[in-house]
Scaffold this active site. Structure first.
Site, PDB file in Angstrom:
ATOM      1  N   LYS A 195     118.191 -32.586-102.947  1.00 16.46           N
ATOM      2  CA  LYS A 195     117.053 -32.408-102.225  1.00 16.46           C
ATOM      3  C   LYS A 195     116.395 -33.651-101.836  1.00 16.46           C
ATOM      4  CE  LYS A 195     114.076 -32.509-105.992  1.00 16.46           C
ATOM      5  NZ  LYS A 195     112.899 -33.201-105.932  1.00 16.46           N
ATOM      6  N   ARG A 259     107.043 -37.837-103.242  1.00 17.89           N
ATOM      7  CA  ARG A 259     106.932 -39.254-103.010  1.00 17.89           C
ATOM      8  C   ARG A 259     108.335 -39.612-102.067  1.00 17.89           C
ATOM      9  NH1 ARG A 259     108.053 -41.167-109.107  1.00 17.89           N
ATOM     10  NH2 ARG A 259     106.480 -39.486-109.553  1.00 17.89           N
ATOM     11  N   ASN A 260     109.449 -38.821-102.187  1.00 18.44           N
ATOM     12  CA  ASN A 260     110.339 -39.010-101.049  1.00 18.44           C
ATOM     13  C   ASN A 260     110.054 -38.630 -99.646  1.00 18.44           C
ATOM     14  OD1 ASN A 260     113.248 -39.482-102.719  1.00 18.44           O
ATOM     15  ND2 ASN A 260     112.002 -38.081-103.885  1.00 18.44           N
TER      16      ASN A 260
END
Length: 341
Positions: A195, A259-260
Site C-alpha cells: 500500500k 510519510r509515503n
C-alpha cells in the site's frame, strides 16, 4: 484485558512510541529501546519524544533503554518497530546475547529488495529456531499521531500460531485500540507493504494538481495490483478487502500524516528523490518496497502497471507527469477481467 506483562518495544520512532503508549495504558511495563542516548534521556527525564510525537506526554510506565541487551533481558515478548532496513542488524545483536525463545511482534511494513523476503521471513532467517517461539504481525490503518492521541484505531494481529495472535490481541486491545486476528500472515504483510507504493503514487497525483477522481482510480487499480501479486504469493484474496488491505490503503493514500503520501506529493511538485528523502528526515518505506515489488512482479509474471510506472520515476529518473499520463493511456480492457484472480 490481558494479564500485566513486561514488553520491550525496539525502535523509539513515532510508531514504536505510539504502541508503547497503548501498552502502557493497558498497565504493562514497557521498555522502549532506542539507539540515541539523548532521546532515551528525554523519554526518562521528561516523558516525551518531541522529535517523533511532539506535545505528547508519555505514561510513567514507559522506561527508555539505550542498551538493547538490558531492554530484552528476562522477557519472552518483544515488539520490533525498527525500519525494514534495520531489522537484520537489530536481530543480529539480539541473537548475540539472547538465550531463551521469544515471541516477536513486528509492526514494520516493507519487503526486502533482492531477497524478496517479507519481514517474518527475514526474522526466521536471522534468528535460530530455538530463539523464536512465534512471529506475529500487527498491521492495519493506523497513524502513530492518532494512536498517541488515543483516537479510535483498529488493526489486525496475524500469525500462523493463533494462540500467539490472540496473546498479542489481548496485549494491545483497549477502548481506543481495537485488534482483530487473521491467520493469513502473507496477505497481511503484503497488504501492509505494498500500500505504500500506491500511497507514493497518490501523493504524486496530488502533487501534480490532479483531483480526487485520479486518486480514487489509483487506489482502486492499486488494490487490484496488490491482490494479484499477493494471491500469487499464497495470500487469501479476502485479506485485501479487510483492514490490512483496503483499510490501510485508504488511510495511507489520503492523509497528510502518511510519510509515503508526503514523499509522493513532493515528487509530484518536481523534487528529486534525494531531495525528498533529505526533506522527510524519516524512513519512506515505499521507496525500497517499490523496488522489491517490481522485482516480484517480474518473478511471478504479474501485471503491475502502477508499480512499473513508479519504479521508472524513482529509479530511472522518469517524469512523474509522463508516468501518470502513460497509465491513463494504456490499452483498453474490461475491469472485471483485469480483476480476475
Amino acid at each position: 484485558m490481558s494479564k500485566i506483562e513486561k514488553v520491550a518495544v525496539l525502535g523509539a520512532g513515532s510508531w514504536g512510541t505510539a504502541l508503547s503508549i497503548v501498552l502502557a495504558d493497558n498497565g504493562h511495563e514497557v521498555r522502549l529501546w532506542g539507539h540515541k542516548p539523548d532521546q532515551i534521556e528525554e523519554i526518562n527525564q521528561h516523558h516525551s519524544n518531541q522529535k517523533y510525537l511532539p506535545n505528547i506526554e508519555l505514561p510513567n510506565n514507559i522506561i527508555g533503554y539505550s542498551s538493547l541487551e538490558e531492554a530484552v533481558s528476562g522477557l519472552d515478548l518483544i515488539v520490533l518497530a525498527v525500519p525494514t532496513k534495520a531489522i537484520r542488524e537489530v536481530l543480529g545483536k539480539v541473537r548475540s546475547f539472547q538465550k531463551s525463545p521469544l515471541t516477536i511482534v513486528h509492526v514494520s511494513k516493507g519487503i526486502e529488495p533482492d531477497t524478496f523476503m517479507r519481514i517474518s521471513e527475514m526474522i526466521q532467517e536471522e534468528l535460530p529456531k530455538d530463539l523464536y517461539e512465534s512471529i506475529v504481525v500487527l498491521s492495519g490503518p493506523s497513524h502513530a499521531e492518532e494512536v498517541a492521541l488515543r483516537q479510535p484505531t483498529t488493526v489486525t494481529s496475524s500469525s500462523q500460531n493463533i494462540t500467539a495472535a490472540e496473546r498479542v490481541q489481548d496485549l494491545f486491545i483497549n477502548q481506543h485500540f481495537r485488534v482483530y486476528t487473521n491467520p493469513d500472515i502473507i496477505g497481511v504483510e503484503i497488504g501492509g507493504a505494498l500500500k505504500n507504493i500506491i500511497a507514493l503514487a497518490a501523493g504524486i497525483s496530488d502533487g501534480l494538481g490532479y483531483g480526487d477522481n485520479a486518486k480514487a482510480a489509483l487506489m482502486t487499480r492499486g488494490l487490484a495490483e496488490i491482490t494479484r501479486l499477493g494471491v500469487k504469493m499464497g495470500a487469501s484474496p479476502l485479506t485485501f478487502a479487510g483492514l490490512t488491505g483496503i483499510g490501510d490503503l485508504i488511510v495511507t493514500c489520503t492523509s497528510v500524516h502518511s510519510r509515503n503520501w508526503r514523499a509522493g506529493n513532493l515528487l509530484g511538485k518536481g523534487k528529486s528523490l534525494q531531495e525528498v528523502l533529505d526533506n522527510m528526515g524519516m524512513v519512506v518505506e515505499g521507496v525500497r518496497t517499490t523496488k522489491a515489488a517490481w522485482q516480484l512482479a517480474k518473478k511471478y509474471e504479474v501485471n503491475m502497471p502502477i508499480t512499473d510506472a513508479l519504479y521508472g520515476v524513482l529509479f530511472n529518473n522518469g517524469n512523474a507527469k509522463a508516468a501518470v499520463d502513460e497509465l491513463m493511456g494504456r490499452v483498453k480492457t474490461h475491469e472485471m477481467e483485469d480483476l480476475t484472480i
